[in-house]
Design an enzyme around this catalytic site. Structure first.
Site, PDB file in Angstrom:
ATOM      1  N   HIS A  17       0.908  -1.285   0.134  1.00 43.12           N
ATOM      2  CA  HIS A  17       0.374  -0.118   0.249  1.00 43.12           C
ATOM      3  C   HIS A  17       1.069   0.838  -0.283  1.00 43.12           C
ATOM      4  O   HIS A  17       2.364   1.436   0.410  1.00 43.12           O
ATOM      5  CB  HIS A  17      -0.877   0.439   1.337  1.00 43.12           C
ATOM      6  CG  HIS A  17      -1.335  -1.257   1.719  1.00 43.12           C
ATOM      7  ND1 HIS A  17      -3.396  -1.384   1.206  1.00 43.12           N
ATOM      8  CD2 HIS A  17      -1.244  -2.510   2.181  1.00 43.12           C
ATOM      9  CE1 HIS A  17      -3.756  -2.304   1.685  1.00 43.12           C
ATOM     10  NE2 HIS A  17      -2.220  -2.812   2.370  1.00 43.12           N
ATOM     11  N   TYR A  18       0.506   2.383  -0.332  1.00 40.79           N
ATOM     12  CA  TYR A  18       0.999   3.527   0.166  1.00 40.79           C
ATOM     13  C   TYR A  18       0.469   4.030   0.641  1.00 40.79           C
ATOM     14  O   TYR A  18      -1.316   3.761   1.380  1.00 40.79           O
ATOM     15  CB  TYR A  18       1.232   4.242  -1.266  1.00 40.79           C
ATOM     16  CG  TYR A  18      -0.227   5.496  -1.644  1.00 40.79           C
ATOM     17  CD1 TYR A  18      -0.955   5.783  -1.688  1.00 40.79           C
ATOM     18  CD2 TYR A  18       0.412   5.065  -3.537  1.00 40.79           C
ATOM     19  CE1 TYR A  18      -1.938   5.975  -2.411  1.00 40.79           C
ATOM     20  CE2 TYR A  18      -1.003   5.885  -4.247  1.00 40.79           C
ATOM     21  CZ  TYR A  18      -1.790   6.301  -3.607  1.00 40.79           C
ATOM     22  OH  TYR A  18      -2.911   6.743  -4.229  1.00 40.79           O
ATOM     23  N   THR A  19       0.537   5.232   2.192  1.00 41.19           N
ATOM     24  CA  THR A  19      -0.253   5.442   3.078  1.00 41.19           C
ATOM     25  C   THR A  19      -0.855   6.724   2.663  1.00 41.19           C
ATOM     26  O   THR A  19      -1.936   6.537   2.938  1.00 41.19           O
ATOM     27  CB  THR A  19       0.908   6.516   3.876  1.00 41.19           C
ATOM     28  OG1 THR A  19       2.142   7.629   3.317  1.00 41.19           O
ATOM     29  CG2 THR A  19       1.255   5.428   4.685  1.00 41.19           C
ATOM     30  N   GLU A  27       2.353  -1.480   4.651  1.00 42.26           N
ATOM     31  CA  GLU A  27       2.565   0.628   4.237  1.00 42.26           C
ATOM     32  C   GLU A  27       3.052   1.439   4.219  1.00 42.26           C
ATOM     33  O   GLU A  27       4.160   1.877   4.526  1.00 42.26           O
ATOM     34  CB  GLU A  27       1.449   1.002   5.284  1.00 42.26           C
ATOM     35  CG  GLU A  27      -0.317   0.543   5.584  1.00 42.26           C
ATOM     36  CD  GLU A  27      -1.167   1.644   4.320  1.00 42.26           C
ATOM     37  OE1 GLU A  27      -0.719   2.222   4.016  1.00 42.26           O
ATOM     38  OE2 GLU A  27      -2.045   1.053   4.584  1.00 42.26           O
ATOM     39  N   HIS A  45      -2.433  -3.114  -3.935  1.00 43.05           N
ATOM     40  CA  HIS A  45      -3.520  -3.198  -2.908  1.00 43.05           C
ATOM     41  C   HIS A  45      -4.846  -2.760  -4.060  1.00 43.05           C
ATOM     42  O   HIS A  45      -5.580  -3.476  -4.038  1.00 43.05           O
ATOM     43  CB  HIS A  45      -3.998  -1.852  -2.185  1.00 43.05           C
ATOM     44  CG  HIS A  45      -5.355  -1.762  -0.887  1.00 43.05           C
ATOM     45  ND1 HIS A  45      -5.255  -0.686  -0.244  1.00 43.05           N
ATOM     46  CD2 HIS A  45      -6.444  -2.710  -0.895  1.00 43.05           C
ATOM     47  CE1 HIS A  45      -6.909  -1.646   0.025  1.00 43.05           C
ATOM     48  NE2 HIS A  45      -7.493  -2.319   0.032  1.00 43.05           N
ATOM     49  N   ASP A  50      -3.194   2.672  -4.885  1.00 46.50           N
ATOM     50  CA  ASP A  50      -1.935   2.726  -4.570  1.00 46.50           C
ATOM     51  C   ASP A  50      -1.881   1.158  -4.519  1.00 46.50           C
ATOM     52  O   ASP A  50      -2.345   0.079  -4.118  1.00 46.50           O
ATOM     53  CB  ASP A  50      -1.733   2.738  -3.122  1.00 46.50           C
ATOM     54  CG  ASP A  50      -2.992   1.406  -2.014  1.00 46.50           C
ATOM     55  OD1 ASP A  50      -4.651   1.341  -2.487  1.00 46.50           O
ATOM     56  OD2 ASP A  50      -2.189   1.187  -0.739  1.00 46.50           O
TER      57      ASP A  50
HETATM   58 ZN   LIG Z   1      -4.018  -0.174   0.872  1.00 48.90          ZN
END
Ligand SMILES: [Zn+2]
Length: 286
Positions: free
Chosen positions: A61-63, A126, A168, A178
């Site tokens: 993921h990215y935040t 993340e 994700h 993301d």
């Molecule tokens: Zn995500």
């Protein structure tokens, strides 16, 4: 001219490390699963994996928030109902928030290869990046290096196959972008993390798109589903199909993310399928 005249304080010597929030007082510190996690900030948000499911997927993921501290607070504070096992900061530091044995809450409504409790089968990472809504910067090399090292360790410890290191957006294509098309999946694959083939070159071609209704669309949907994507096989190029093709492109053909299944997209998908381990294909189609 002496060497000394070239000497100037490097950017790195001036850079201050992002201060991490202190762990919440009543949260018990646990021993990290990996020695490359430099900090533990326990999250209040986790549960047990359903039916003792053993994780065999890594989800990246990215935040998607303006800064790291805000993201860490969000992922660790009780009541937000979100968390991840790890957070990788821009400077490459790795923070563990949930023990790998537990079920973190990062995937939301999602599906892959016929499974929809993705939180129970995955380990969530993340990656600190502001994301598409906040300017979407490049991922710094040291951060990518840390993600690679972290993933390699998880793959070894948990026996995660390369094709189950996913975005994700792969498991929730209608909702999520993301870690996005700037995430360097090719670099990851060069270090043995993730499934990747060189994308087929983009050439002028008609392509399947919204509104197309024929056997070619059915074939595309079958191929995407065989790879793992949650897409109904209808023969109609509907919104869901477009979203899944977009997710596929973000991950596997990032040079052009437009939701149109052109020749390059179809050829890249076929060569990915052809390079899956044999037993995987059997499971996915069974
Ligand atoms: Zn995500």
């Amino acid at each position: 001219m002496t060497l000394g005249s070239f000497a100037s304080p490097g950017i790195d010597s001036k850079r201050r490390a992002t201060p991490l929030p202190r762990p919440i007082a009543n949260m018990k510190i646990f021993t990290p699963d990996t020695s490359i996690a430099s900090d533990v900030i326990p999250s209040a948000n986790f549960g047990e994996r359903n039916k003792g499911r053993v994780p065999d997927m890594v989800l990246l993921h990215y935040t998607g928030m303006p800064d790291a501290q805000g993201a860490i607070a969000q992922l660790c504070t009780a009541g937000t109902d979100v968390s991840a096992h790890y957070i990788v900061l821009e400077d490459g530091r790795i923070v563990q928030c949930v023990p790998e044995a537990k079920r973190a809450w990062h995937a939301g409504v999602a599906s892959w290869a016929g499974e929809d409790d993705i939180n129970s089968c995955s380990i969530g990472i993340e990656i600190v990046n502001r994301g598409h809504d906040w300017g979407y910067p490049e991922y710094p090399l040291r951060q990518v290096a840390a993600v690679i090292a972290l993933c390699r360790g998880i793959m070894l410890r948990r026996n995660v196959p390369s094709h189950r290191v996913l975005a994700h957006s792969d498991v929730a294509p209608s909702r999520k972008k993301d870690p996005g098309e700037k995430f360097p999946w090719h670099s990851m694959a060069n270090s043995g993390v993730g499934h990747w083939v060189q994308p087929a070159p983009i050439v002028r071609s008609e392509g399947l798109k919204i509104g197309t209704d024929n056997d070619a669309v059915r074939g595309l949907q079958q191929a995407l589903a065989r790879y793992g994507y949650g897409v109904p096989v209808t023969g109609k190029y509907d919104t869901v199909t477009m979203e899944v093709v977009t997710a596929f492109q973000r991950h596997f053909r990032p040079a052009k993310v437009d939701g149109v299944a052109d020749h390059s997209t179809l050829a890249t998908l076929q060569s990915l399928l052809a390079s899956l381990p044999v037993e995987t294909t059997a499971v996915a189609t069974g």
